[in-house]
Design an enzyme around this catalytic site. Structure first.
Site, PDB file in Angstrom:
ATOM      1  N   ARG A  86      -0.911  -2.578  -6.873  1.00 56.04           N
ATOM      2  CA  ARG A  86      -1.130  -3.479  -6.111  1.00 56.04           C
ATOM      3  C   ARG A  86      -2.221  -4.537  -6.910  1.00 56.04           C
ATOM      4  O   ARG A  86      -2.102  -5.828  -6.642  1.00 56.04           O
ATOM      5  CB  ARG A  86      -1.813  -2.924  -4.821  1.00 56.04           C
ATOM      6  CG  ARG A  86      -2.378  -3.774  -3.805  1.00 56.04           C
ATOM      7  CD  ARG A  86      -2.603  -2.956  -2.658  1.00 56.04           C
ATOM      8  NE  ARG A  86      -3.383  -3.699  -1.500  1.00 56.04           N
ATOM      9  CZ  ARG A  86      -2.854  -4.398  -0.669  1.00 56.04           C
ATOM     10  NH1 ARG A  86      -1.559  -4.607  -0.605  1.00 56.04           N
ATOM     11  NH2 ARG A  86      -3.478  -5.143   0.261  1.00 56.04           N
TER      12      ARG A  86
ATOM     13  N   ARG B  31       0.937  -1.147   0.073  1.00 59.33           N
ATOM     14  CA  ARG B  31      -0.071  -0.002  -0.139  1.00 59.33           C
ATOM     15  C   ARG B  31       1.009   1.311   0.058  1.00 59.33           C
ATOM     16  O   ARG B  31       1.992   1.264   0.321  1.00 59.33           O
ATOM     17  CB  ARG B  31      -1.144  -0.023   1.240  1.00 59.33           C
ATOM     18  CG  ARG B  31      -1.781  -1.163   1.385  1.00 59.33           C
ATOM     19  CD  ARG B  31      -2.743  -0.997   2.819  1.00 59.33           C
ATOM     20  NE  ARG B  31      -3.466  -2.383   2.812  1.00 59.33           N
ATOM     21  CZ  ARG B  31      -3.321  -3.303   3.579  1.00 59.33           C
ATOM     22  NH1 ARG B  31      -2.188  -3.791   3.764  1.00 59.33           N
ATOM     23  NH2 ARG B  31      -4.334  -4.307   3.251  1.00 59.33           N
TER      24      ARG B  31
ATOM     25  N   TYR C 250      -7.497 -16.503   7.286  1.00 57.79           N
ATOM     26  CA  TYR C 250      -6.301 -16.109   7.307  1.00 57.79           C
ATOM     27  C   TYR C 250      -5.290 -17.402   7.210  1.00 57.79           C
ATOM     28  O   TYR C 250      -5.497 -18.197   8.454  1.00 57.79           O
ATOM     29  CB  TYR C 250      -5.699 -15.150   8.402  1.00 57.79           C
ATOM     30  CG  TYR C 250      -4.389 -14.696   8.279  1.00 57.79           C
ATOM     31  CD1 TYR C 250      -3.929 -14.091   7.036  1.00 57.79           C
ATOM     32  CD2 TYR C 250      -3.611 -14.678   9.242  1.00 57.79           C
ATOM     33  CE1 TYR C 250      -2.655 -13.517   6.973  1.00 57.79           C
ATOM     34  CE2 TYR C 250      -2.327 -14.421   9.332  1.00 57.79           C
ATOM     35  CZ  TYR C 250      -1.763 -13.835   8.088  1.00 57.79           C
ATOM     36  OH  TYR C 250      -0.661 -13.337   7.909  1.00 57.79           O
TER      37      TYR C 250
ATOM     38  N   HIS D   2      -3.775  -9.113   3.628  1.00 61.66           N
ATOM     39  CA  HIS D   2      -5.031  -9.183   3.955  1.00 61.66           C
ATOM     40  C   HIS D   2      -5.325 -10.224   4.899  1.00 61.66           C
ATOM     41  O   HIS D   2      -5.311 -11.375   4.869  1.00 61.66           O
ATOM     42  CB  HIS D   2      -5.790  -9.804   2.570  1.00 61.66           C
ATOM     43  CG  HIS D   2      -6.067  -8.568   1.634  1.00 61.66           C
ATOM     44  ND1 HIS D   2      -6.579  -8.726   0.442  1.00 61.66           N
ATOM     45  CD2 HIS D   2      -6.116  -7.228   1.701  1.00 61.66           C
ATOM     46  CE1 HIS D   2      -6.729  -7.718  -0.352  1.00 61.66           C
ATOM     47  NE2 HIS D   2      -6.413  -6.504   0.612  1.00 61.66           N
TER      48      HIS D   2
ATOM     49  N   HIS E 216      -2.539   2.112  -6.127  1.00 63.88           N
ATOM     50  CA  HIS E 216      -3.202   1.029  -5.910  1.00 63.88           C
ATOM     51  C   HIS E 216      -3.373   0.178  -7.228  1.00 63.88           C
ATOM     52  O   HIS E 216      -3.387  -1.104  -7.192  1.00 63.88           O
ATOM     53  CB  HIS E 216      -4.533   1.413  -5.414  1.00 63.88           C
ATOM     54  CG  HIS E 216      -5.369   0.144  -4.536  1.00 63.88           C
ATOM     55  ND1 HIS E 216      -6.158  -0.706  -5.696  1.00 63.88           N
ATOM     56  CD2 HIS E 216      -5.462  -0.295  -3.381  1.00 63.88           C
ATOM     57  CE1 HIS E 216      -6.479  -1.679  -4.701  1.00 63.88           C
ATOM     58  NE2 HIS E 216      -6.258  -1.357  -3.397  1.00 63.88           N
TER      59      HIS E 216
ATOM     60  N   LYS F  38      -1.623  -1.851   7.537  1.00 64.54           N
ATOM     61  CA  LYS F  38      -2.851  -1.813   7.907  1.00 64.54           C
ATOM     62  C   LYS F  38      -3.331  -2.916   9.065  1.00 64.54           C
ATOM     63  O   LYS F  38      -3.201  -3.967   8.944  1.00 64.54           O
ATOM     64  CB  LYS F  38      -3.939  -2.170   6.731  1.00 64.54           C
ATOM     65  CG  LYS F  38      -5.324  -1.677   6.845  1.00 64.54           C
ATOM     66  CD  LYS F  38      -5.905  -1.641   5.559  1.00 64.54           C
ATOM     67  CE  LYS F  38      -7.643  -1.219   5.809  1.00 64.54           C
ATOM     68  NZ  LYS F  38      -8.195  -1.228   4.770  1.00 64.54           N
TER      69      LYS F  38
END
Length: 379
Positions: free
Chosen positions: A272, A173, A304, A295, A269, A198
């Site tokens: 990405r 990011r 995850y 993520h 982005h 993030k």
């Protein structure tokens, strides 16, 4: 005078000395968020949303949260729906939602902390967020067009090429790139450590020799000319010798994308999204792409899977065209990307489809490229 590209927080109307007014309570709310571990970016976004609400209410003679009623908030929600930006476009439902969520959180906090007897936002229905098809990413050829735009015979051009190669080769990011430090780069292991990404999570990801080569050229020939006496080790520096603001970084990348003539819109982005698309086309298991992109969970699956950096490096090198100095051989897909939503090993692990992953990436765009209020564009 502030650094170019750095935003100045919007003033919250009202008497700062009134401990029951919006300025004091919003400040207390933000302080509480910080004490509970919320990221500075989240706190800034919530403060801005509340400053916008407070300004709208002040125009109607309301300066204290205790004076706010549910009908007022309903009218404010309608105001957001009818609002038009400078380009004449309305706010998307996602943007409207992002402005109203902090409002609900603030009034819920105010009741919980005995600042209000009742919550006027308790029954406020948020707009339904639209589900959009993923926007097209760059092809390999288009990516090369963009990467070739910076004039690498100049200091700024060499830096820009290294920035673009880093975005393209890692899919990080813009905030993650802006905060990279020299110590985050491990050339020997060919890894990049993203610190406090993030969700305030660290992760280690592979970075190929091609991107490393351009970063090395930048570090040797460009960065010494940009660094100031109080250099803090930030990897990529502006011509002022300071770290990039997010808005300035977005404008830099967007200018190169536009100048390339590829005919696609986007900035940081876009790379990405491109990395994820090309790795998918190369046959990468989506769980590896999730780990690459950071993520922790997708709203569609809430899963995850931890993967080792060595396994991730192998998948990255095998499926992403810019991960090596030579074009990779096209191998078979590691898993089938269609089917009943489970891995082929029969273990019954929930799986994200390719379209879900790309749609989730597309949903990040507004947040990723949203300019900071009060910021000034780069020169």
């Amino acid at each position: 005078m502030g650094r170019r590209g750095v935003h100045t927080p919007q003033t919250i109307p009202g008497d700062p000395g009134d401990r029951h007014g919006f300025p004091a309570l919003v400040t207390e709310f933000c302080t509480d968020l910080a004490a509970r571990g919320y990221s500075p970016a989240t706190i800034r976004a919530r403060r801005q949303a509340l400053a916008t609400l407070a300004a709208w209410l002040a125009d109607r003679g309301v300066t204290r949260p205790v004076e706010v009623t549910r009908p007022m908030l309903v009218r404010y929600q309608r105001h957001l729906f009818h609002y038009r930006k400078t380009n004449g476009q309305p706010l998307s439902f996602r943007s409207q939602n992002a402005r109203l969520l902090p409002v609900r959180a603030f009034f819920r906090w105010a009741v919980k902390n005995d600042h209000l007897a009742s919550n006027p936002a308790a029954d406020l229905e948020l707009p339904k967020v639209e589900h959009r098809l993923p926007k097209p990413a760059l092809t390999v050829g288009e990516a090369e067009q963009v990467l070739a735009i910076p004039d690498t015979t100049t200091t700024a051009g060499l830096r820009d090429r290294a920035i673009l190669e880093t975005f393209y080769g890692t899919g990080i990011r813009r905030a993650e790139l802006a905060h990279l430090n020299l110590r985050d780069l491990d050339v020997e292991r060919r890894t990049l450590t993203v610190r406090q990404g993030k969700g305030r999570k660290d992760r280690m990801i592979p970075i190929g020799p091609r991107a490393l080569g351009w970063i090395d050229r930048y570090l040797t020939a460009a960065r010494p000319r940009l660094a100031s006496a109080d250099d803090d080790g930030t990897l990529f520096l502006t011509v002022d010798g300071t770290p990039f603001s997010l808005d300035r970084l977005t404008q830099l990348v967007r200018d190169h994308v536009t100048a390339s003539g590829v005919g696609k819109q986007g900035a940081c982005h876009l790379f990405r999204h491109t990395l994820a698309t090309l790795m998918l086309e190369g046959g990468a298991d989506i769980r590896y792409i999730q780990a690459m992109l950071g993520h922790a969970e997708l709203s569609t699956t809430q899963i995850y899977t931890q993967v080792s950096i060595r396994a991730l490096q192998a998948v990255h090198a095998a499926t992403f065209p810019a991960a090596t100095t030579h074009p990779p051989r096209r191998g078979p897909a590691l898993v089938t990307l269609t089917g009943d939503g489970h891995d082929g090993d029969g273990a019954g692990t929930p799986k994200v489809s390719a379209s879900q992953l790309l749609a989730a990436l597309d949903q990040e765009i507004e947040e990723e490229n949203r300019p900071h209020p009060g910021s000034t564009p780069p020169p």
